[in-house]
Design an enzyme around this catalytic site. Structure first.
Site, short mmCIF file in Angstrom:
data_model
loop_
_atom_site.label_atom_id
_atom_site.label_comp_id
_atom_site.label_asym_id
_atom_site.label_seq_id
_atom_site.Cartn_x
_atom_site.Cartn_y
_atom_site.Cartn_z
N SER A 176 34.43 5.22 -9.36
CA SER A 176 35.30 5.00 -10.51
C SER A 176 36.50 5.92 -10.55
O SER A 176 37.61 5.51 -10.90
CB SER A 176 34.49 5.15 -11.80
OG SER A 176 33.93 6.46 -11.90
N GLU A 183 19.06 13.65 4.83
CA GLU A 183 18.73 12.73 3.73
C GLU A 183 18.67 11.28 4.24
O GLU A 183 17.74 10.54 3.91
CB GLU A 183 19.77 12.86 2.62
CG GLU A 183 19.72 14.14 1.83
CD GLU A 183 18.63 14.14 0.77
OE1 GLU A 183 17.80 13.20 0.74
OE2 GLU A 183 18.61 15.08 -0.05
N ARG A 217 30.74 7.11 -15.94
CA ARG A 217 29.88 7.59 -17.02
C ARG A 217 30.42 7.17 -18.38
O ARG A 217 29.65 6.90 -19.31
CB ARG A 217 29.71 9.10 -16.91
CG ARG A 217 28.88 9.50 -15.68
CD ARG A 217 28.87 10.99 -15.42
NE ARG A 217 28.10 11.29 -14.22
CZ ARG A 217 28.10 12.47 -13.61
NH1 ARG A 217 28.81 13.47 -14.10
NH2 ARG A 217 27.37 12.65 -12.51
N LYS A 231 24.33 11.06 -1.87
CA LYS A 231 25.06 10.98 -3.14
C LYS A 231 25.36 12.40 -3.59
O LYS A 231 24.47 13.20 -3.84
CB LYS A 231 24.24 10.24 -4.19
CG LYS A 231 24.97 10.09 -5.52
CD LYS A 231 24.14 9.30 -6.50
CE LYS A 231 24.85 9.15 -7.83
NZ LYS A 231 24.04 8.37 -8.80
N TYR A 248 35.62 -1.40 -7.05
CA TYR A 248 36.07 -2.12 -8.24
C TYR A 248 37.30 -2.97 -7.94
O TYR A 248 37.73 -3.75 -8.78
CB TYR A 248 36.35 -1.14 -9.36
CG TYR A 248 35.12 -0.34 -9.75
CD1 TYR A 248 34.18 -0.87 -10.63
CD2 TYR A 248 34.87 0.91 -9.20
CE1 TYR A 248 33.03 -0.16 -10.96
CE2 TYR A 248 33.73 1.63 -9.52
CZ TYR A 248 32.82 1.08 -10.39
OH TYR A 248 31.67 1.79 -10.70
N LYS A 251 28.16 8.30 -1.20
CA LYS A 251 28.89 8.23 -2.47
C LYS A 251 29.27 9.64 -2.89
O LYS A 251 28.41 10.52 -2.89
CB LYS A 251 28.00 7.58 -3.53
CG LYS A 251 28.64 7.46 -4.91
CD LYS A 251 27.68 6.83 -5.92
CE LYS A 251 28.35 6.75 -7.29
NZ LYS A 251 27.43 6.19 -8.31
N LYS A 266 24.67 17.45 -12.49
CA LYS A 266 23.51 16.94 -11.76
C LYS A 266 23.34 17.65 -10.42
O LYS A 266 22.81 17.09 -9.46
CB LYS A 266 23.66 15.42 -11.57
CG LYS A 266 23.82 14.68 -12.91
CD LYS A 266 23.85 13.18 -12.75
CE LYS A 266 23.97 12.49 -14.11
NZ LYS A 266 23.89 11.02 -14.03
#
Length: 350
Positions: A285, A244, A214, A204, A324, A259, A228
């Site tokens: 998104s 990872e 968000r 991610k 989506y 992602k 982040k």
């Protein structure tokens, strides 16, 4: 061993198989089906509530009662799973994210009702603290604002267990804390949830494509311009993604996630080629919003562009895609198969 194909034009005319529709379908290397789709849904507290997400045209936040109808509709279309993302009012947000593991909280209640009323639908829950923290970060922070790994992991374990107790099929830790997959797997095993799957958000990235998400959750304002980057991955790295993923699989993940999606299809391909594990990707998104903006302005064809974008995920090696567009695509696929669509939930409910 690589086999080189001999021959040159005109003995080999690669356009021959492209000339007709039947021939193109016969030699197609990849295909998209409803089984490849996972639909992310934003869940609200309350009853009979439906709120549009301004930055994501066509996407709504739903209360649990409406969510049940949505899930039933998706199941009839052949979509195998939905992923839940909670919209938590600010009065429930704290610095320690205690609402994240409330057994009577929004997500456990939604899971219990989904498994009761639409048992055939796979349910995936987000294991992360950003919807529940006053600062919008995915964990417990110290006095300098740094997200602390071990204290955050302790809360994530409690959150995952509360979802497993409610009957969730898959917990999906998206926090990017080191070692959390192993700790969650140990806790699930110790408490008898041996068949609860873990879909690890292993790669991610600290991406700028998450903005509309968000906004939908209401966490953008809490971040106050922060980022982040000290726990999500650097967009410059792909070797690190393989480390990872390998660590998460070794610790007990059943499937892994990359992602965002389309800007990181090279990572999807590397994970699938080099590690050969069940690999999913998230058409996030920002990707959805960009497509919709171009489509709504008449700059791109909707159906053709959306289907192409998802086929690219499959070609890159993704076993499935969180998108989506899942509901719309499942409807298109059903229509192509000659099926009669059931009434849409918003046409019959509330």
């Amino acid at each position: 061993m690589t086999v080189s194909i001999q021959g040159a034009f005109p003995a080999r005319r690669l356009r021959r198989t492209r000339k007709t529709d039947f021939s193109r379908r016969m030699v197609a290397e990849h295909a998209l089906s409803a089984s490849d789709l996972i639909y992310p849904i934003f869940v609200l507290m309350g009853k009979n509530r439906r709120e549009p997400v301004a930055s994501m045209p066509g996407i709504e936040r739903l209360s649990i009662d409406l969510l049940l109808h949505e899930a039933d509709y998706l199941a009839k279309l052949g979509v195998p799973a939905i992923a839940l993302f909670p919209v938590i009012p600010k009065e429930f947000k704290t610095s320690c994210a205690s609402e994240a593991f409330n057994p009577e909280g929004l997500v456990p209640r939604a899971v219990r009702l989904l498994k009761e009323h639409v048992p055939q639908m796979g349910v995936i829950t987000d294991v992360a603290l950003d919807p529940y923290t006053v600062h919008g970060q995915d964990g417990i922070i110290d006095e300098d604002g740094y997200v602390m790994n071990e204290p955050t992991t302790e809360v994530l374990i409690k959150q995952a267990l509360s979802h497993a107790e409610a009957g969730v099929d898959i917990v999906a830790p998206s926090d990017m804390m080191d070692g959390r997959i192993g700790r969650i797997r140990e806790a699930l095993e110790a408490n008898g949830y041996i068949n609860t799957q873990i879909m690890a958000y292993s790669a991610k990235y600290a991406s700028n494509y998450y903005g509309p998400f968000r906004d939908a959750l209401g966490s953008a304002a809490n971040l106050k311009g922060g980022n982040k980057a000290n726990y999500q991955m650097d967009p410059a790295n792909s070797d690190e993604a393989l480390h990872e993923v390998a660590m998460d699989i070794a610790e007990g993940a059943d499937t892994v996630m990359v992602k965002p999606g389309m800007p990181y299809l090279d990572v999807v391909r590397r994970v699938k080629n080099e590690l050969k594990v069940p690999t999913f990707a998230y058409q996030v998104s920002g990707e959805y919003a960009m497509h919709k903006a171009a489509i709504d302005n008449g700059w791109l064809k909707e159906r053709e562009t959306v289907m192409e974008s998802l086929l690219c995920f499959k070609r890159a090696g993704a076993d499935g895609v969180l998108t989506y567009f899942a509901k719309q695509v499942a409807e298109w696929l059903a229509e192509d198969a000659g099926a009669t669509l059931p009434p849409r939930p918003e046409e019959t409910v509330g």
